[in-house]
Design a protein around this motif. Sequence first.
Motif, PDB file in Angstrom:
ATOM      1  N   GLY A  39      70.939  67.935  35.981  1.00 31.88           N
ATOM      2  CA  GLY A  39      69.884  66.987  36.303  1.00 31.88           C
ATOM      3  C   GLY A  39      68.806  66.928  35.236  1.00 31.88           C
ATOM      4  O   GLY A  39      68.315  65.843  34.888  1.00 31.88           O
ATOM      5  N   THR A  40      68.430  68.085  34.692  1.00 33.13           N
ATOM      6  CA  THR A  40      67.404  68.110  33.649  1.00 33.13           C
ATOM      7  C   THR A  40      67.886  67.407  32.386  1.00 33.13           C
ATOM      8  O   THR A  40      67.168  66.578  31.799  1.00 33.13           O
ATOM      9  N   TRP A  42      70.347  65.245  32.097  1.00 32.89           N
ATOM     10  CA  TRP A  42      70.583  63.831  32.407  1.00 32.89           C
ATOM     11  C   TRP A  42      69.264  63.057  32.452  1.00 32.89           C
ATOM     12  O   TRP A  42      69.128  61.985  31.862  1.00 32.89           O
ATOM     13  N   GLY A  43      68.289  63.625  33.132  1.00 30.08           N
ATOM     14  CA  GLY A  43      67.024  62.925  33.287  1.00 30.08           C
ATOM     15  C   GLY A  43      66.216  62.839  32.007  1.00 30.08           C
ATOM     16  O   GLY A  43      65.608  61.804  31.710  1.00 30.08           O
ATOM     17  N   ALA A  47      68.766  59.366  30.833  1.00 34.43           N
ATOM     18  CA  ALA A  47      68.217  58.312  31.696  1.00 34.43           C
ATOM     19  C   ALA A  47      67.380  57.349  30.854  1.00 34.43           C
ATOM     20  O   ALA A  47      66.704  57.765  29.910  1.00 34.43           O
ATOM     21  N   ARG A  58      59.445  60.484  32.877  1.00 37.35           N
ATOM     22  CA  ARG A  58      60.502  61.481  33.047  1.00 37.35           C
ATOM     23  C   ARG A  58      60.032  62.735  33.779  1.00 37.35           C
ATOM     24  O   ARG A  58      60.845  63.507  34.278  1.00 37.35           O
ATOM     25  N   TYR A  61      61.319  63.829  37.353  1.00 39.91           N
ATOM     26  CA  TYR A  61      62.475  64.656  37.668  1.00 39.91           C
ATOM     27  C   TYR A  61      62.083  66.096  38.028  1.00 39.91           C
ATOM     28  O   TYR A  61      62.921  66.854  38.519  1.00 39.91           O
ATOM     29  N   MET A 204      68.569  55.816  36.796  1.00 43.14           N
ATOM     30  CA  MET A 204      67.339  56.590  36.879  1.00 43.14           C
ATOM     31  C   MET A 204      67.273  57.443  38.147  1.00 43.14           C
ATOM     32  O   MET A 204      66.782  58.575  38.108  1.00 43.14           O
ATOM     33  N   TRP A 205      67.752  56.912  39.295  1.00 44.50           N
ATOM     34  CA  TRP A 205      67.630  57.693  40.517  1.00 44.50           C
ATOM     35  C   TRP A 205      68.772  58.685  40.714  1.00 44.50           C
ATOM     36  O   TRP A 205      68.616  59.682  41.431  1.00 44.50           O
ATOM     37  N   PRO A 207      70.121  60.920  38.458  1.00 41.05           N
ATOM     38  CA  PRO A 207      69.712  62.268  38.027  1.00 41.05           C
ATOM     39  C   PRO A 207      68.581  62.846  38.875  1.00 41.05           C
ATOM     40  O   PRO A 207      68.492  64.064  39.038  1.00 41.05           O
ATOM     41  N   LEU A 208      67.736  61.984  39.437  1.00 45.24           N
ATOM     42  CA  LEU A 208      66.678  62.466  40.322  1.00 45.24           C
ATOM     43  C   LEU A 208      67.277  63.069  41.581  1.00 45.24           C
ATOM     44  O   LEU A 208      66.821  64.118  42.068  1.00 45.24           O
ATOM     45  N   MET A 211      68.558  66.458  40.793  1.00 42.99           N
ATOM     46  CA  MET A 211      67.465  67.426  40.701  1.00 42.99           C
ATOM     47  C   MET A 211      66.934  67.810  42.081  1.00 42.99           C
ATOM     48  O   MET A 211      66.605  68.975  42.330  1.00 42.99           O
TER      49      MET A 211
END
Length: 250
Positions: A39-40, A42-43, A47, A58, A61, A204-205, A207-208, A211
């Motif tokens: 996630g980190t 990716w974001g 992203a 960013r 995240y 955008m959402w 990877p969020l 996380m």
Amino acid sequence: MGWLATWYHRWASPPWFYQMSGRWTRGLMGLALPLLCVGTLWGLAFAPADYQQGNSFRIIYIHVPAAMVAQSGYILMASAGLVGLVWRLKVADVVLRNCAPIGAAMTFLALATGSIWGKPTWGAWWVWDARITSMLVLLMLYLGVMGLGSAFRNEQAAGRASAILALVGVVNIPIIKYSVEWWYSLHQPATFRLTEKPAMPVEMWAPLLVMVLGFYAFFGAVLLARSRVDLLDRERRSRWVRSLVAEHAI
């Protein structure tokens, strides 16, 4: 519902809790680490940038998962307090006691990242709007529960006092959630809604979401790990702990 009652009573048993929490701790941490890493990366790296805020967005995240876990952790802590008051279960007091410092850390992280995000977005590190103020109150409640837990020598008295404060503070959770709708606020509405499609594009959402899941798994792993150590300390004179120590000494 018989299986649910059986499951509940098993987890209320200190030996069973200690045994099963060890397995869950390893599983949750094994899930949290890859989710947080993916996630980190990716974001932060893949992203797309926001069309208005650029790359400063960013921090969402970290900020959003921390805020979500902080609120969920408080609900869990208050629930454990209720169980401890009604049924006087040692495990419930242990969970309440160890939930507070983790929730306080998550709340502080949410406030800190929100402040960093607010400077380029709003032009100020801090504004006293309803969402920020109610999150600060949440941090004070967590610290208050921690303080009460340390103020009494008697564990039962400490557990009761902490549980009562935790239950009283639950009223702050809906204030945090609906503050952007009830009062004027610089904050945007909720990022995730179960009944609505996210306003952000999937790039955008997604990877969020990864996380958020990673933060919850990390919270669960740390909570169980802390609770296991605390439970051993509280039950150090009990037969099952002595048997456990003897078994590992062989």
